[in-house]
Design a protein around this motif. Structure first.
Motif, PDB file in Angstrom:
ATOM      1  N   ALA A  95       0.842  -1.189   0.000  1.00 29.51           N
ATOM      2  CA  ALA A  95       0.000   0.000   0.000  1.00 29.51           C
ATOM      3  C   ALA A  95       0.882   1.245   0.000  1.00 29.51           C
ATOM      4  O   ALA A  95       2.030   1.219   0.435  1.00 29.51           O
ATOM      5  N   THR A 101       5.160   6.074   0.243  1.00 31.81           N
ATOM      6  CA  THR A 101       5.967   4.874   0.029  1.00 31.81           C
ATOM      7  C   THR A 101       7.443   5.185   0.267  1.00 31.81           C
ATOM      8  O   THR A 101       7.996   6.108  -0.346  1.00 31.81           O
ATOM      9  N   ASP A 150      -3.968   4.267  -3.769  1.00 31.57           N
ATOM     10  CA  ASP A 150      -3.027   3.882  -2.710  1.00 31.57           C
ATOM     11  C   ASP A 150      -2.190   2.649  -3.051  1.00 31.57           C
ATOM     12  O   ASP A 150      -1.838   1.864  -2.180  1.00 31.57           O
ATOM     13  N   ARG A 151      -1.857   2.468  -4.317  1.00 31.63           N
ATOM     14  CA  ARG A 151      -1.023   1.338  -4.732  1.00 31.63           C
ATOM     15  C   ARG A 151      -0.017   1.788  -5.807  1.00 31.63           C
ATOM     16  O   ARG A 151       0.190   1.112  -6.805  1.00 31.63           O
ATOM     17  N   LYS A 258     -11.353   3.374  -5.003  1.00 37.48           N
ATOM     18  CA  LYS A 258     -10.714   3.136  -3.714  1.00 37.48           C
ATOM     19  C   LYS A 258     -10.965   1.699  -3.269  1.00 37.48           C
ATOM     20  O   LYS A 258     -12.095   1.252  -3.185  1.00 37.48           O
ATOM     21  N   ARG A 261      -7.232  -1.251   2.200  1.00 35.22           N
ATOM     22  CA  ARG A 261      -6.002  -0.735   2.795  1.00 35.22           C
ATOM     23  C   ARG A 261      -5.087  -1.892   3.129  1.00 35.22           C
ATOM     24  O   ARG A 261      -5.540  -2.986   3.386  1.00 35.22           O
TER      25      ARG A 261
END
Length: 261
Positions: A95, A101, A150-151, A258, A261
């Motif tokens: 994630a 990151t 989120d990736r 989305k 998570r």
């Protein structure tokens, strides 16, 4: 028996899609080298195949390390005299956006997801060229075609796999080496099992299922079937293809961006 007499290496073969592909390829007549960083998992899969009357062996490999990948290819040739099929399936996801990151996490993921494909092909292609041809199948992802929340590192890595597949296919078509990729959607795999094991697991599952046109998650064997076709002579006019197998997820205009998570 689409793969009778073929020698196949499948990386990430100890679990999930790789496990399903190893079992399916063996049932179709291939001798399978189950390659995985977790050698115990690879041995379990090889034993399962042997118990079904198939031929398989386990090989421990970290696909991010050049020497280990070169050794894996060399051992397959030493043991069997040739290598007909390579499935570069090993990979994982994390994630994070590009802001959240860590550089070390980015580099580690790229080392497996992208460098692992590069190194596998780098060492397998000369072997296949000398013997007159072969087939390589890489595991990309449906997210090579769309952005998801989120990736960032994972999406970038799978986009790279798709692009590299096309480039290699063009470079090596004259050597009778077909190079394709399969692009799975959301698959019922150990990765998602871990994600869905938390307190919000049921809600997350519903969200994942609702974003699929077929309203369910895919099964590892459904991706393995696509890999089998691409690796077999049935796909003799197919190279440079990135085959999306995602239950219609990327075809939907109303998909929810989305996810878990």
């Amino acid at each position: 028996m689409k793969l009778t007499g073929k020698i196949a290496i499948i990386t990430g073969g100890g679990s999930g899609i790789g496990h399903a592909a190893c079992v399916l390829f063996a049932r179709e007549g291939a001798t399978v080298i189950v390659a995985d960083r977790d050698v115990a998992a690879a041995q379990r899969v090889a034993s399962e195949i042997a118990g079904q009357g198939g031929r398989a062996s386990a090989h421990q490999v970290d696909v991010s390390r050049d020497a280990e990948v070169a050794g894996m290819i060399a051992k397959a040739v030493a043991d069997h005299g040739r290598l007909d099929i390579l499935v570069n399936n090993a990979g994982y996801g994390i994630a994070g956006t590009v802001v959240t990151t860590a550089e070390a996490d980015w580099n580690a993921l790229m080392a497996v997801n992208v460098n692992g494909v590069f190194l596998g092909c780098k060492h397998a292609i000369p072997v296949m060229a000398r013997q007159g041809g072969g087939a390589i199948v890489n595991t990309a992802s449906a997210v090579a075609n769309v952005g998801i929340h989120d990736r960032a590192a994972y999406v970038a890595s799978k986009g790279a796999v798709a692009a590299l597949t096309r480039a290699m296919a063009v470079d090596h078509v004259d050597q009778k080496i077909r190079i394709n990729a399969v692009a799975p959607g959301t698959i019922e795999s150990p990765y998602f099992t871990r994600i869905l094991s938390g307190p919000d697991g049921a809600e997350l599952r519903r969200g994942l299922e609702e974003r699929q046109a077929m309203e369910r998650l895919g099964q590892p064997v459904e991706i393995a079937q696509a890999m089998l076709w691409l690796a077999s002579d049935d796909a003799s006019f197919c190279t440079g293809t990135v085959m999306v197998v995602d239950g219609g997820w990327t075809a939907r205009g109303d998909r929810k961006p989305k996810i878990e998570r």
